[in-house]
Design a protein around this motif. Sequence first.
Motif, PDB file in Angstrom:
ATOM      1  N   ILE A  78      -0.390  -0.668  -6.417  1.00 43.34           N
ATOM      2  CA  ILE A  78      -1.011  -0.051  -7.580  1.00 43.34           C
ATOM      3  C   ILE A  78      -2.421  -0.595  -7.786  1.00 43.34           C
ATOM      4  O   ILE A  78      -3.344   0.140  -8.143  1.00 43.34           O
ATOM      5  CB  ILE A  78      -0.147  -0.291  -8.840  1.00 43.34           C
ATOM      6  N   LYS A  79      -2.588  -1.878  -7.528  1.00 43.71           N
ATOM      7  CA  LYS A  79      -3.886  -2.514  -7.773  1.00 43.71           C
ATOM      8  C   LYS A  79      -4.964  -2.044  -6.799  1.00 43.71           C
ATOM      9  O   LYS A  79      -6.103  -1.808  -7.208  1.00 43.71           O
ATOM     10  CB  LYS A  79      -3.741  -4.037  -7.671  1.00 43.71           C
ATOM     11  N   ILE A  80      -4.623  -1.886  -5.522  1.00 44.80           N
ATOM     12  CA  ILE A  80      -5.669  -1.666  -4.528  1.00 44.80           C
ATOM     13  C   ILE A  80      -5.786  -0.229  -4.037  1.00 44.80           C
ATOM     14  O   ILE A  80      -6.827   0.167  -3.512  1.00 44.80           O
ATOM     15  CB  ILE A  80      -5.467  -2.587  -3.297  1.00 44.80           C
ATOM     16  N   ALA A  81      -4.754   0.588  -4.191  1.00 47.00           N
ATOM     17  CA  ALA A  81      -4.682   1.866  -3.472  1.00 47.00           C
ATOM     18  C   ALA A  81      -5.479   2.986  -4.118  1.00 47.00           C
ATOM     19  O   ALA A  81      -5.545   3.107  -5.344  1.00 47.00           O
ATOM     20  CB  ALA A  81      -3.229   2.296  -3.323  1.00 47.00           C
TER      21      ALA A  81
ATOM     22  N   GLN B 128      -6.829 -13.261  -5.376  1.00 41.22           N
ATOM     23  CA  GLN B 128      -8.254 -13.318  -5.032  1.00 41.22           C
ATOM     24  C   GLN B 128      -8.578 -12.403  -3.853  1.00 41.22           C
ATOM     25  O   GLN B 128      -9.606 -11.706  -3.860  1.00 41.22           O
ATOM     26  CB  GLN B 128      -8.649 -14.762  -4.699  1.00 41.22           C
ATOM     27  N   LEU B 129      -7.713 -12.391  -2.856  1.00 45.76           N
ATOM     28  CA  LEU B 129      -7.948 -11.546  -1.685  1.00 45.76           C
ATOM     29  C   LEU B 129      -7.823 -10.065  -2.027  1.00 45.76           C
ATOM     30  O   LEU B 129      -8.558  -9.231  -1.490  1.00 45.76           O
ATOM     31  CB  LEU B 129      -6.986 -11.915  -0.555  1.00 45.76           C
ATOM     32  N   GLN B 130      -6.899  -9.722  -2.907  1.00 41.92           N
ATOM     33  CA  GLN B 130      -6.793  -8.329  -3.350  1.00 41.92           C
ATOM     34  C   GLN B 130      -8.084  -7.898  -4.040  1.00 41.92           C
ATOM     35  O   GLN B 130      -8.605  -6.804  -3.782  1.00 41.92           O
ATOM     36  CB  GLN B 130      -5.606  -8.176  -4.297  1.00 41.92           C
ATOM     37  N   ASP B 131      -8.586  -8.763  -4.926  1.00 44.05           N
ATOM     38  CA  ASP B 131      -9.851  -8.458  -5.612  1.00 44.05           C
ATOM     39  C   ASP B 131     -10.986  -8.310  -4.597  1.00 44.05           C
ATOM     40  O   ASP B 131     -11.839  -7.419  -4.723  1.00 44.05           O
ATOM     41  CB  ASP B 131     -10.195  -9.561  -6.619  1.00 44.05           C
ATOM     42  N   GLU B 132     -10.992  -9.197  -3.608  1.00 50.55           N
ATOM     43  CA  GLU B 132     -12.034  -9.171  -2.581  1.00 50.55           C
ATOM     44  C   GLU B 132     -11.974  -7.868  -1.783  1.00 50.55           C
ATOM     45  O   GLU B 132     -12.999  -7.240  -1.486  1.00 50.55           O
ATOM     46  CB  GLU B 132     -11.864 -10.365  -1.641  1.00 50.55           C
ATOM     47  N   LEU B 133     -10.759  -7.447  -1.444  1.00 49.58           N
ATOM     48  CA  LEU B 133     -10.597  -6.208  -0.676  1.00 49.58           C
ATOM     49  C   LEU B 133     -11.083  -5.008  -1.479  1.00 49.58           C
ATOM     50  O   LEU B 133     -11.774  -4.132  -0.943  1.00 49.58           O
ATOM     51  CB  LEU B 133      -9.133  -6.020  -0.279  1.00 49.58           C
ATOM     52  N   VAL B 134     -10.724  -4.946  -2.760  1.00 51.93           N
ATOM     53  CA  VAL B 134     -11.178  -3.840  -3.609  1.00 51.93           C
ATOM     54  C   VAL B 134     -12.698  -3.822  -3.681  1.00 51.93           C
ATOM     55  O   VAL B 134     -13.333  -2.760  -3.584  1.00 51.93           O
ATOM     56  CB  VAL B 134     -10.555  -3.953  -5.013  1.00 51.93           C
ATOM     57  N   ARG B 135     -13.304  -4.994  -3.842  1.00 53.02           N
ATOM     58  CA  ARG B 135     -14.769  -5.072  -3.908  1.00 53.02           C
ATOM     59  C   ARG B 135     -15.410  -4.611  -2.604  1.00 53.02           C
ATOM     60  O   ARG B 135     -16.363  -3.823  -2.600  1.00 53.02           O
ATOM     61  CB  ARG B 135     -15.199  -6.508  -4.220  1.00 53.02           C
TER      62      ARG B 135
ATOM     63  N   GLY C 154       0.783  10.146  -3.184  1.00 53.95           N
ATOM     64  CA  GLY C 154      -0.183  10.562  -4.191  1.00 53.95           C
ATOM     65  C   GLY C 154      -0.938   9.364  -4.716  1.00 53.95           C
ATOM     66  O   GLY C 154      -0.783   8.240  -4.235  1.00 53.95           O
ATOM     67  N   SER C 155      -1.768   9.592  -5.717  1.00 51.05           N
ATOM     68  CA  SER C 155      -2.505   8.495  -6.330  1.00 51.05           C
ATOM     69  C   SER C 155      -1.538   7.598  -7.092  1.00 51.05           C
ATOM     70  O   SER C 155      -0.447   8.035  -7.488  1.00 51.05           O
ATOM     71  CB  SER C 155      -3.557   9.047  -7.293  1.00 51.05           C
ATOM     72  N   PRO C 156      -1.902   6.326  -7.326  1.00 52.25           N
ATOM     73  CA  PRO C 156      -1.040   5.462  -8.138  1.00 52.25           C
ATOM     74  C   PRO C 156      -0.728   6.086  -9.496  1.00 52.25           C
ATOM     75  O   PRO C 156       0.407   6.033  -9.971  1.00 52.25           O
ATOM     76  CB  PRO C 156      -1.870   4.178  -8.282  1.00 52.25           C
TER      77      PRO C 156
END
Length: 377
Positions: free
Chosen positions: A201-204, A174-181, A219-221
């Motif tokens: 990979i999820k957030i970067a 949930q916090l990862q999703d929140e950070l991305v948002r 580099g990018s994911p």
Amino acid sequence: MITLEHVNKVYDDGFKALQDIELQFREGDLNVLIGPSGCGKTTTMKLINRLIRPTSGKISVAGKDISAIDPVTLRRSIGYVIQSIGLFPHMTIAANVAVVPKLLKWDAKKTERRVDELLELVGLDPDTYRNRYPSELSGGQQQRIGVIRALAAEPDIILMDEPFSALDPISREQLQDELVRLQQELRKTIVFVTHDMDEAIKIADHIVLMKDGRVVQQGSPEAILRRPANEFVSSFVGKKRLLGQDFSDIPTVDDVMTTQPVTAQPTKGLAEAVKIMQNKRVDSLLVVDQWKKLRGTVTVYSVLEHYRDETKTLAELARPFPHVLPSGTPLSEALRIMTEHQAPYVAVADREGRFLGMVTRGSVVKHLADVYPTEGA
């Protein structure tokens, strides 16, 4: 932009924590530093707010050498989120969030507005949470407060040192999703330390992979997944995550399809068809003849519509199967067809047209679960 030029860190005992680090973190990007324990990722991050001083080299923020900036002034301009959260237990949530604005001598009204705005930003009702204490919040809620406290003084840069690693898997997700948002909305320059490749990979936007005080690849994911620089990167990323190292690594429909869907011969009557569907708990049948050729598909609705006619067979009701792919087709093509046509499945056949199996949403999910098993499984 944050720039590190030929940065080295050597401790008094001779240990080389960092060796000739050259990095650029672009403005507005979420940059992830990742690598095994002791690789230098946290040391690199702490150089940016002068919690650690380099032995040699230059670190610049927005073109200014940070060695010429007062460290206290520098730190007040940079948000900082740590694993242990670090909320003051004797202070309310509002007071915790307002720490840096008060140090910067913001007026009370502006500070109150900012606190309420930030609480709303992470889905915490100000009237409910403003006057609570940290002990009255869950771990995930406390970490949300840690994040917005770092945002309180509107810094351009935020440093995050494994902020979610102590949370349970659900709260962490949930916090990862929140950070991305939040990042999509605010576009801060974030330097995020983690040891979890899935999290990276999820957030970067940009990943920096380190080993033994050196940058091994950045580099990018997408770029790292497709083109790992060496065996260490391949091993650390995980063989199952890598994309396109060679054609044989790309999943095909054969890898994902289920080979035991519910089928029936075209000569079957409608009462038999209903009984098969009841026993197998499905609402449609694939009609496959004795030579394994796919004759079409029949739904329970078409069977019931003609049920009174005892002369009808499935061959007469079968509708041509809309999407049949040859064996060896990349899974990506099957997913494209399923998405574009909102199809729940596609069939797979060999060169002679013999039915082999079905790619369904369920079989795709099962394949992903096999490729990316949960930790401890």
